[in-house]
Write a protein that holds these residues in place. Structure first.
Motif, PDB file in Angstrom:
ATOM      1  N   THR A   5     -57.094  -0.309 122.563  1.00 14.36           N
ATOM      2  CA  THR A   5     -58.154  -1.204 122.078  1.00 14.36           C
ATOM      3  C   THR A   5     -58.311  -1.062 120.558  1.00 14.36           C
ATOM      4  OG1 THR A   5     -59.257  -0.964 124.190  1.00 14.36           O
ATOM      5  CG2 THR A   5     -60.593  -1.817 122.393  1.00 14.36           C
ATOM      6  N   GLU A   6     -58.291   0.165 120.105  1.00 13.36           N
ATOM      7  CA  GLU A   6     -58.435   0.394 118.652  1.00 13.36           C
ATOM      8  C   GLU A   6     -57.247  -0.212 117.903  1.00 13.36           C
ATOM      9  OE1 GLU A   6     -60.807   4.640 119.030  1.00 13.36           O
ATOM     10  OE2 GLU A   6     -58.682   4.640 118.570  1.00 13.36           O
ATOM     11  N   ALA A   9     -57.582  -3.890 117.294  1.00 13.49           N
ATOM     12  CA  ALA A   9     -58.745  -4.312 116.479  1.00 13.49           C
ATOM     13  C   ALA A   9     -58.262  -4.756 115.096  1.00 13.49           C
ATOM     14  CB  ALA A   9     -59.737  -3.161 116.362  1.00 13.49           C
ATOM     15  N   CYS A  34     -59.856  -6.138 124.141  1.00 12.54           N
ATOM     16  CA  CYS A  34     -59.720  -5.847 122.710  1.00 12.54           C
ATOM     17  C   CYS A  34     -60.588  -6.852 121.950  1.00 12.54           C
ATOM     18  CB  CYS A  34     -58.259  -5.969 122.272  1.00 12.54           C
ATOM     19  SG  CYS A  34     -57.130  -5.050 123.323  1.00 12.54           S
ATOM     20  N   ASP A  36     -62.232  -6.826 119.439  1.00 14.09           N
ATOM     21  CA  ASP A  36     -62.191  -6.847 117.973  1.00 14.09           C
ATOM     22  C   ASP A  36     -60.869  -7.373 117.428  1.00 14.09           C
ATOM     23  OD1 ASP A  36     -64.754  -5.940 117.751  1.00 14.09           O
ATOM     24  OD2 ASP A  36     -64.145  -3.823 117.890  1.00 14.09           O
ATOM     25  N   LYS A  38     -58.405  -9.743 115.785  1.00 12.96           N
ATOM     26  CA  LYS A  38     -58.853 -10.691 114.753  1.00 12.96           C
ATOM     27  C   LYS A  38     -58.658 -12.145 115.190  1.00 12.96           C
ATOM     28  CE  LYS A  38     -58.446 -11.500 109.826  1.00 12.96           C
ATOM     29  NZ  LYS A  38     -57.540 -11.273 108.708  1.00 12.96           N
TER      30      LYS A  38
END
Ligand SMILES: CCCCCCCCCCCCCCCCCCCC(=O)SCCNC(=O)CCNC(=O)[C@H](O)C(C)(C)COP(=O)(O)OP(=O)(O)OC[C@H]1O[C@@H](n2cnc3c(N)ncnc32)[C@H](O)[C@@H]1OP(=O)(O)O
Ligand SMILES: NC(=O)C1=CN([C@@H]2O[C@H](COP(=O)(O)OP(=O)(O)OC[C@H]3O[C@@H](n4cnc5c(N)ncnc54)[C@H](OP(=O)(O)O)[C@@H]3O)[C@@H](O)[C@H]2O)C=CC1
Length: 501
Positions: A5-6, A9, A34, A36, A38
């Motif tokens: 997930t990070e 981001a 996810c 975050d 973009k």
């Protein structure tokens, strides 16, 4: 190392085939797990009288996106459609869009392909190989690209019995094939296709093998990952169990069996049906984007599909032609016998009935199409392959415990009977758009069909009796002999049971 997930981001992702079965689930999962991320740039073409924008807006209204919509009603802002026809030079992406993509994309997921088994070679080559080459060229212009993930198929090398996680030498140098086919007309290409594809069953597996090679050629310039899913079926858990939107592979088989049309199929009962839920493939794909790996696996034997009939009877489809039944045999002659008795004979009778009612006969035509479709699947259902999946285990060991739950691709935890039941319900709800509240009526319809069958069988026996037994002395003698034997056996059985009491 960052979690999955990070990792996603703040990343810009390019997806081809986002309007397809797997692509849609990939888009949904990225947005869900996810949040975050973009932006998701998706290559879409106008189709069937709909503009690109109309198609994307229609796609986002789909039930598949319910949980994402609920969590973030503005989720559509993250999806940026880019007009592209993959069969055209440069993928027909405008120069401005090329600039835009070159400047921002971090990860490419290449899902688009023609998955038809009867695709003419030229078209399959154009989409599965040439478009992949074009996309790789575009990828090389992307300044911030970190990974290029290509979705292949476990059957790209189905001419081998044991398949390792390597790229095998291609059946032909793709560049030479492309150059040769360029000047040939479609008729010539059609004539030489069987010679070219050799021991592969269709142009799909052949061109997917060539595509893998084309991708591998770029491994020095790009960070590539190739995923080889086997037979991708309805979702296991996410976004909800049983999500499916097409007739491909098992889905068509389940629907045709549920409608009581398909009652026999050639398959090796000892082989494994390498079915894999779409959400598992998508989780693996996202994990591969984060790392690098290869194919998926599963262990569901064909013989276990005999239980499919029970699922189909528990959740019947509307207006079935006959009650679901399944004869699964690897024997060609036995299968032909069942085709005759279970498919062609009822179709003939039904068409006769339609004719007598003054309607156009249609059942035989439907069965001919069904036999063509099932014939194309037989190659895959009659054999067994062995795949090496060390990379999967390696990848799993690299995930954090949270990622292992969030991006679960461990099918050992899957309860297969429950999955197949949800798959059947999924085809009913999402492919055929049938209402679950109609199940009692559908069950009543199946009971009616059973009574029709009993009546028909009784009439058939009476007919056979009249024609063969009543008219021939020899048949009568055989009949009396059999009846006599039965009586004797019964009397003996009764006598011996009295003695033991
Ligand atoms: C007796 C019961 C036994 C139960 C046993 C259960 C066994 C388990 C099943 C295991 C099956 C094994 C499957 C192996 C599959 C190997 C997969 C390899 C994995 C991959 O890498 S790729 C994905 C697989 N690709 C496909 O499956 C594509 C196959 N399809 C085709 O090639 C073409 O669709 C086909 C079959 C040649 C038909 O072409 P055509 O006649 O031109 O028809 P259309 O495609 O245009 O469709 C027209 C219309 O019909 C609908 N349709 C399509 N297929 C089916 C179907 N099987 N049953 C019902 N209806 C079908 C289609 O949606 C169209 O409808 P429209 O309304 O849109 O017109
Ligand atoms: N389904 C399966 O069982 C398996 C699939 N795979 C692989 O997974 C990938 C995805 O498969 P799946 O989602 O099932 O396939 P779908 O047929 O559902 O989706 C194909 C996608 O490719 C797009 N596409 C096709 N032709 C063009 C074109 N000329 N220009 C632009 N886009 C085009 C389609 O767009 P549009 O909506 O415009 O037609 C669609 O989005 C494929 O690479 C396939 O080989 C591998 C193993 C099994």
């Amino acid at each position: 190392m960052a979690s999955i997930t990070e990792y996603y981001a703040g990343k810009s992702v390019l997806i081809t085939g986002a309007t397809g079965f797997m692509g849609k689930v990939l888009v949904e999962k990225l947005l869900w797990s996810c949040p975050d991320v973009k932006a998701l740039y998706i290559l879409v073409r106008p189709k069937a009288g709909q503009t690109m924008e109309q198609r994307v807006s229609h796609m986002m209204k789909c039930k598949l996106f319910d949980r994402v919509r609920e969590a973030n009603p503005d989720f559509h802002k993250k999806i940026i459609p880019i007009s592209s026809e993959l069969t055209q030079p440069g993928l027909s992406i405008s120069p401005e869009d090329v600039e835009k993509l070159s400047a921002c994309i971090n990860i490419v997921f290449h899902c688009a392909a023609t998955i038809r088994f009867d695709e003419p070679l030229k078209h399959a080559l154009q989409l599965n190989v040439i478009a992949t080459q074009e996309l790789l060229s575009l990828a090389q212009r992307m300044h911030h690209l970190e990974a290029f993930i290509h979705i292949s198929t476990a059957y790209a090398n189905c001419n081998r019995k044991h398949i390792d996680e390597v790229i095998y030498p291609p059946p032909v140098e793709p560049k030479k094939l492309i150059e040769s086919l360029e000047w040939m007309d479609d008729g010539i290409v059609q004539d030489i296709t069987p010679r070219l594809i050799g021991d592969r069953p269709n142009t799909y597996t052949y061109t997917k093998a060539l595509a893998e090679y084309v991708v591998q050629q770029e491994q020095d310039k790009l960070n590539i990952g190739i995923i080889r899913p086997s037979i991708v079926g309805a979702s296991w858990q996410e976004p909800f169990p049983g999500w499916i939107d097409n007739f491909n592979g098992p889905s068509g088989v389940f629907i045709a069996a549920g409608k009581g049309i398909l009652r026999t199929m050639r398959a090796n009962n000892d082989a494994v049906a390498d079915l894999i839920p779409v959400d598992v493939v998508v989780n693996l794909t996202l994990a591969v984007g984060w790392y690098t790996a290869v194919k998926t696996y599963c262990l569901y034997p064909f013989k276990a599909f005999s239980k499919l009939v029970l699922c189909l009877k528990r959740n019947p489809l509307e207006q079935a032609f006959r009650r679901p039944n399944a004869n699964i045999t690897s024997n060609y002659l036995i299968n032909q016998y069942w085709i005759l008795v279970s498919h062609k004979f009822p179709a003939l009778i039904y068409d006769l009935f339609l004719r007598l009612c003054g309607q156009k006969p249609q059942m035989m035509r439907i069965f001919n199409r069904l036999h063509k479709a099932i014939g194309l699947l037989e190659y895959f259902s009659s054999q067994d392959w062995e795949w090496n999946s060390d990379n999967i285990s390696m990848l799993m060991s690299q995930l954090t415990p949270e990622d292992r739950t969030m991006f679960n691709f461990d099918v050992r935890q899957l309860n297969w009977p429950e999955y197949i039941e949800n798959y059947c319900i999924g085809t009913k709800k999402y492919v055929l758009n049938e209402d679950m509240s109609d199940i009692p009526a559908a069950r009543q319809h199946l009971r009616k069909l059973r009574n029709i069958r009993y009546t028909f069988n009784t009439l058939l026996v009476v007919f056979i009796w009249r024609v063969f037994i009543a008219r021939s002395q020899m048949a009568r003698n055989i009949w009396y002999f059999v009846v006599n034997l039965c009586f004797k056996f019964l009397s003996y059985f009764r006598a011996s049971s009295t003695l033991t009491n």
